[in-house]
Each structure stands twice: as structure tokens, then as C-alpha cells.
Design an enzyme around this catalytic site. Structure first.
Site, PDB file in Angstrom:
ATOM      1  N   GLN A 250       0.828  -1.209   0.000  1.00  0.00           N
ATOM      2  CA  GLN A 250       0.000   0.000   0.000  1.00  0.00           C
ATOM      3  C   GLN A 250       0.862   1.259   0.000  1.00  0.00           C
ATOM      4  O   GLN A 250       0.485   2.274  -0.588  1.00  0.00           O
ATOM      5  CB  GLN A 250      -0.943  -0.020   1.209  1.00  0.00           C
ATOM      6  CG  GLN A 250      -1.940  -1.167   1.217  1.00  0.00           C
ATOM      7  CD  GLN A 250      -2.785  -1.253  -0.041  1.00  0.00           C
ATOM      8  OE1 GLN A 250      -3.072  -0.249  -0.682  1.00  0.00           O
ATOM      9  NE2 GLN A 250      -3.193  -2.466  -0.401  1.00  0.00           N
ATOM     10  N   HIS A 253       1.801   3.137  -3.346  1.00  0.00           N
ATOM     11  CA  HIS A 253       0.834   3.919  -4.110  1.00  0.00           C
ATOM     12  C   HIS A 253       1.222   5.383  -4.192  1.00  0.00           C
ATOM     13  O   HIS A 253       1.032   6.034  -5.223  1.00  0.00           O
ATOM     14  CB  HIS A 253      -0.555   3.828  -3.462  1.00  0.00           C
ATOM     15  CG  HIS A 253      -1.357   2.653  -3.912  1.00  0.00           C
ATOM     16  ND1 HIS A 253      -1.817   2.511  -5.191  1.00  0.00           N
ATOM     17  CD2 HIS A 253      -1.797   1.564  -3.229  1.00  0.00           C
ATOM     18  CE1 HIS A 253      -2.505   1.383  -5.290  1.00  0.00           C
ATOM     19  NE2 HIS A 253      -2.497   0.792  -4.119  1.00  0.00           N
ATOM     20  N   GLU A 315      -8.819   3.131   5.232  1.00  0.00           N
ATOM     21  CA  GLU A 315      -9.271   2.604   3.941  1.00  0.00           C
ATOM     22  C   GLU A 315      -9.172   1.078   3.906  1.00  0.00           C
ATOM     23  O   GLU A 315     -10.126   0.379   3.573  1.00  0.00           O
ATOM     24  CB  GLU A 315      -8.410   3.226   2.844  1.00  0.00           C
ATOM     25  CG  GLU A 315      -8.727   2.749   1.445  1.00  0.00           C
ATOM     26  CD  GLU A 315      -7.739   3.283   0.422  1.00  0.00           C
ATOM     27  OE1 GLU A 315      -8.064   3.255  -0.771  1.00  0.00           O
ATOM     28  OE2 GLU A 315      -6.625   3.716   0.813  1.00  0.00           O
ATOM     29  N   HIS A 316      -7.994   0.536   4.234  1.00  0.00           N
ATOM     30  CA  HIS A 316      -7.766  -0.908   4.318  1.00  0.00           C
ATOM     31  C   HIS A 316      -7.471  -1.280   5.767  1.00  0.00           C
ATOM     32  O   HIS A 316      -6.640  -0.635   6.407  1.00  0.00           O
ATOM     33  CB  HIS A 316      -6.553  -1.334   3.472  1.00  0.00           C
ATOM     34  CG  HIS A 316      -6.604  -0.923   2.041  1.00  0.00           C
ATOM     35  ND1 HIS A 316      -6.140   0.300   1.594  1.00  0.00           N
ATOM     36  CD2 HIS A 316      -7.047  -1.586   0.941  1.00  0.00           C
ATOM     37  CE1 HIS A 316      -6.305   0.378   0.280  1.00  0.00           C
ATOM     38  NE2 HIS A 316      -6.853  -0.746  -0.133  1.00  0.00           N
ATOM     39  N   ASP A 345      -7.554  -5.226  -4.036  1.00  0.00           N
ATOM     40  CA  ASP A 345      -7.219  -4.237  -5.063  1.00  0.00           C
ATOM     41  C   ASP A 345      -7.542  -4.738  -6.468  1.00  0.00           C
ATOM     42  O   ASP A 345      -7.788  -3.938  -7.374  1.00  0.00           O
ATOM     43  CB  ASP A 345      -5.723  -3.892  -4.997  1.00  0.00           C
ATOM     44  CG  ASP A 345      -5.361  -3.057  -3.779  1.00  0.00           C
ATOM     45  OD1 ASP A 345      -6.260  -2.399  -3.233  1.00  0.00           O
ATOM     46  OD2 ASP A 345      -4.185  -3.074  -3.372  1.00  0.00           O
ATOM     47  N   HIS A 404     -51.821  21.334   4.548  1.00  0.00           N
ATOM     48  CA  HIS A 404     -51.478  19.925   4.739  1.00  0.00           C
ATOM     49  C   HIS A 404     -52.624  19.204   5.465  1.00  0.00           C
ATOM     50  O   HIS A 404     -53.054  18.119   5.067  1.00  0.00           O
ATOM     51  CB  HIS A 404     -50.196  19.784   5.573  1.00  0.00           C
ATOM     52  CG  HIS A 404     -48.931  19.984   4.794  1.00  0.00           C
ATOM     53  ND1 HIS A 404     -48.600  21.177   4.219  1.00  0.00           N
ATOM     54  CD2 HIS A 404     -47.916  19.113   4.507  1.00  0.00           C
ATOM     55  CE1 HIS A 404     -47.435  21.062   3.607  1.00  0.00           C
ATOM     56  NE2 HIS A 404     -46.988  19.804   3.763  1.00  0.00           N
TER      57      HIS A 404
END
Length: 415
Positions: A250, A253, A315-316, A345, A404
Site C-alpha cells: 500500500q 501507491h 481505507e484498508h 485491489d 397539509h
């Protein structure tokens, strides 16, 4: 990686939990200018920015032809095709499992309630083409749209590589445009002479793409605002080689990737740190992010470790099996030694477009639901109206909404 005692790091954990998805302020002026120019100037402005930022040749068509996509498929290796097919099958099956259903049920005498599930009429899928082109993102953004039944799917991707075009061809995408960045988001949101606007934009991108999505969000639906990749692993007995491999994977990235290992074992912490150093030695991006934003926390117990992991809302997230039920906030969860985060992924089934910056506290990853509308339905007969009227009229009177109340009483002959 820095090794710290978790019980002495409450302030740091709190700061990390407030990190936010992305710092868009620094690029917002230039992004706003690009989006505004594309909105006003259409194709001419789009081509000008695409030539400057995407390297689009003056004689090059913005749209990729079906012949070019087929040629990409025909010249792609057989091994890649087989991997693509297998990944697509897994992703499609998972989306089908996720798909909600329309329903209708009696809710009393003369009252029937339900919901209709309806697809969006169009979606724009942003597929990155920068440091690492991501043909896998074609699968992750297009397949849920297809399962949802979205009739028009547009893929935008700067400088599309052969594998990206092959993936689009395999999925039968008809509109693929070789543009990217803020200019692509502006075109998708507002349309041009040759591109109709879409209902929603999905997919990850860099800070310029994220900022553009933020700016158009009141005019066009978006999935989420993406920031740098994040990985958190919580384990007191995992394999240090496997843990390190996921952290390094990771970390490669982006130099801003946040990678964290939480454990109760000082020995495992030391072993993971050593493995990370070894595995990242020849990976400059991973090495940079690990040095800058790589952290190992030694917790008092696994309860404390999981409390921090949920606070971070990464995220992970990888956890030991017995910790799964303790997870309350994460983009996607990976359980045990052999659940490599990279499986998610590429094609285990769940989506790899995931919330970052703590957004996992309020939502999960991209799914088939992002391409659907849930429309509620109410059908009331004369008998049903009589039973509901006292409730509705009383509430309307309390709010001072005379019309109403009258609309309700009229159906019971009490107006």
C-alpha cells in the site's frame, strides 16, 4: 517506521483521525478555473486543457474508437485476459449479491408500502492514468454500474494504456474518452458539444480530480472525495513477512500513504519493522511514505488496539479473525494472514474504490448501491386514509400547516 507506545500516543491518534480526505485548498483556485472554463467553453476549452495537461495531440480524437479498443484487446497477452476475466467474474458476482430488491408490503387495512430500485441514467467512471495506470479501476467502476442497470457508462482516462482499453473493450464500454484531471470532471459534470453530462461521477484520482469532484458536487453526484492510500493492520500473532508485505504494497501507491501496524507484541513489532525495511529497500515510493508516515504502535491489549483502529477508520484494515466483530469503521476489512490487501485491489470481489481520510466512519467502499436510487412508494385506499388522517392532521395542525391538514381531511369528508 517509528515504533511508539499506544498508551502514550492518544494525541497523535486523535490528530491522525482528523486527517481529512485531502487538502484541496492549495489547488482549488487553479481547479476552479479549469472547471469553469470547460463549463463555459465546451470542447474547445476541454481540448486546450487536455493538450496542455494530458498530452492530447491536436489531431488525436478525444474519444477512443471501438477499433482501437478491439486492437488493444487483440494485442493484450493471453495471461492478462484470463486474469481480467476471472477478476471481472468475481466482482460481478459480489455486486449481484449486493443488489437490493424492490418490494411491496401491506402495512394495515388499505395501506401498502414499498420501494422501487431504479438505476441512475448515466455515470462517469474516472480511471487514473498517472504514476500507475489502473485498468483494474475500469472493472471496479464499470461492473457495478452494469449490474445496477445504468444504461450509459462513460470512462475517462488520460493517456490510456493498452490494458485499460482492453478492459473497457472486454466490458463493452462504448464511450471512452482520453482525458483526465479537472478538465475531465468538468466535462462529465456539465457536458460539452460532444459529451453529454452524466448523473454521477465515480472513481479515484489525484488531488486535482478530487478537488474538481468537490467543486461540482452540488451539480452532479459524486461517490466520495479520495485522498492518499491508507493501510492499518492489527495483529498480535500474524506472520511478519505477510504484514510487512501488505504495508509496503500500500505504501508504494503514494509518498503520502499512511501505513500503521498495531500490536501487543514488542517482538512482532520489531520483526515487522525489520521486514518492512528489507522489503521496501528497492521501492523508493514505498520507502519514502514508510519513513514519513509509517507507524507501529504497541498496545496494552487488543481492545486498546482495536479502539485506535476504529478511531482511525482506515481505507484498508487487516485483523486477526477473532477481532472481526470488533470492527466498526473501515473501508474494507481483510481477515487473517492469507487475506492480502492486494486481493481486494484486483479481484477478490469487493470494490477497491474505498473511503479515505476517516470517511470510513460514515460509509464503506464503492458498491452497486452507489449507482441506484431507492424510491419509496405509498398506496393508500379510502379505508387507509381514514386510519392515517387523524395522525397526519394532528401533526400538520401542530406545525401550523393548514393546507397539509386540509388535504388529509378532504379525503375523509372532513374538510
Amino acid at each position: 517506521m517509528r515504533v511508539l507506545k499506544l498508551e502514550r500516543s492518544a494525541k497523535l491518534i486523535a490528530e491522525l483521525a482528523r486527517r481529512g480526505a485531502a487538502d484541496t485548498a492549495r489547488v482549488e483556485p487553479v481547479v476552479r478555473k479549469i472547471v469553469s472554463e470547460v463549463r463555459r467553453g465546451g470542447d474547445r476549452a476541454l481540448r486546450r486543457h487536455a493538450a496542455r495537461l494530458d498530452g492530447l495531440n491536436a489531431r488525436e480524437a478525444m474519444y477512443v474508437s471501438s477499433e482501437e479498443m478491439k486492437a488493444a484487446w487483440d494485442t493484450t497477452s493471453g495471461e492478462f485476459k484470463e486474469a481480467l476475466k476471472a477478476a471481472a467474474k468475481n466482482i460481478r458476482r459480489f455486486c449481484q449479491w449486493q443488489m437490493p430488491r424492490s418490494w411491496s408490503r401491506a402495512a394495515g387495512d388499505g395501506i401498502r408500502l414499498g420501494q422501487l430500485i431504479s438505476p441512475l441514467d448515466s455515470v462517469g467512471c474516472y480511471v487514473p492514468g498517472g504514476r500507475y495506470p489502473l485498468p483494474s479501476t475500469v472493472l471496479m467502476t464499470v461492473i457495478p454500474a452494469q449490474v445496477a442497470g445504468v444504461p450509459r457508462i462513460v470512462v475517462v482516462t488520460p493517456k490510456p494504456v493498452r490494458e485499460t482499453l482492453a478492459a473497457a473493450h472486454f466490458l463493452g464500454v462504448k464511450e471512452v474518452c482520453r482525458i483526465g484531471g479537472a478538465q475531465a470532471i468538468g466535462a462529465l459534470a456539465y457536458g460539452t458539444e460532444t459529451m453529454d453530462a452524466v448523473a454521477k461521477i465515480v472513481g479515484p484520482g489525484n488531488i486535482y480530480v478530487t478537488t474538481a469532484k468537490k467543486l461540482v458536487a452540488f451539480d452532479c453526484g459524486i461517490d466520495m472525495l479520495a485522498g492518499p492510500t491508507e493501510a492499518v493492520i492489527v495483529s498480535d500473532r500474524g506472520n511478519p513477512k505477510f504484514i510487512a508485505a501488505d504495508l509496503v504494497a500500500q505504501a508504494e501507491h503514494d509518498p503520502e500513504t499512511l501505513v500503521i501496524f498495531l500490536t501487543t507484541s514488542a517482538g512482532l513489532a520489531k520483526a515487522v519493522d525489520k521486514e518492512v525495511e528489507s522489503q521496501a529497500a528497492k521501492n523508493p515510493i514505498a520507502k519514502s511514505s514508510l519513513a514519513k508516515r509509517g507507524l507501529i504502535f504497541i498496545a496494552r491489549d487488543m481492545g486498546q488496539a482495536m479502539e485506535a483502529a476504529n478511531q482511525l477508520a482506515a481505507e484498508h484494515l487487516t485483523v486477526d479473525e477473532e477481532l472481526l466483530e470488533s470492527v466498526t469503521s473501515a473501508g474494507s476489512v481483510f481477515v487473517g494472514d492469507y487475506s492480502a490487501q492486494s486481493f481486494g485491489d484486483y479481484g477478490s470481489g469487493p470494490n477497491h474504490v474505498l473511503p479515505t481520510g476517516g470517511l470510513a466512519r460514515v460509509r464503506g467502499g464503492l458498491s452497486v448501491m452507489d449507482y441506484l436510487k431507492v424510491i419509496t412508494v405509498q398506496q393508500v385506499s379510502r379505508n387507509g386514509a381514514r386510519s392515517l388522517a387523524p395522525i397526519a392532521a394532528m401533526m400538520a395542525d401542530a406545525e401550523g400547516l393548514v393546507a397539509h391538514a386540509s388535504s388529509v381531511r378532504a379525503r375523509c369528508g372532513d374538510a
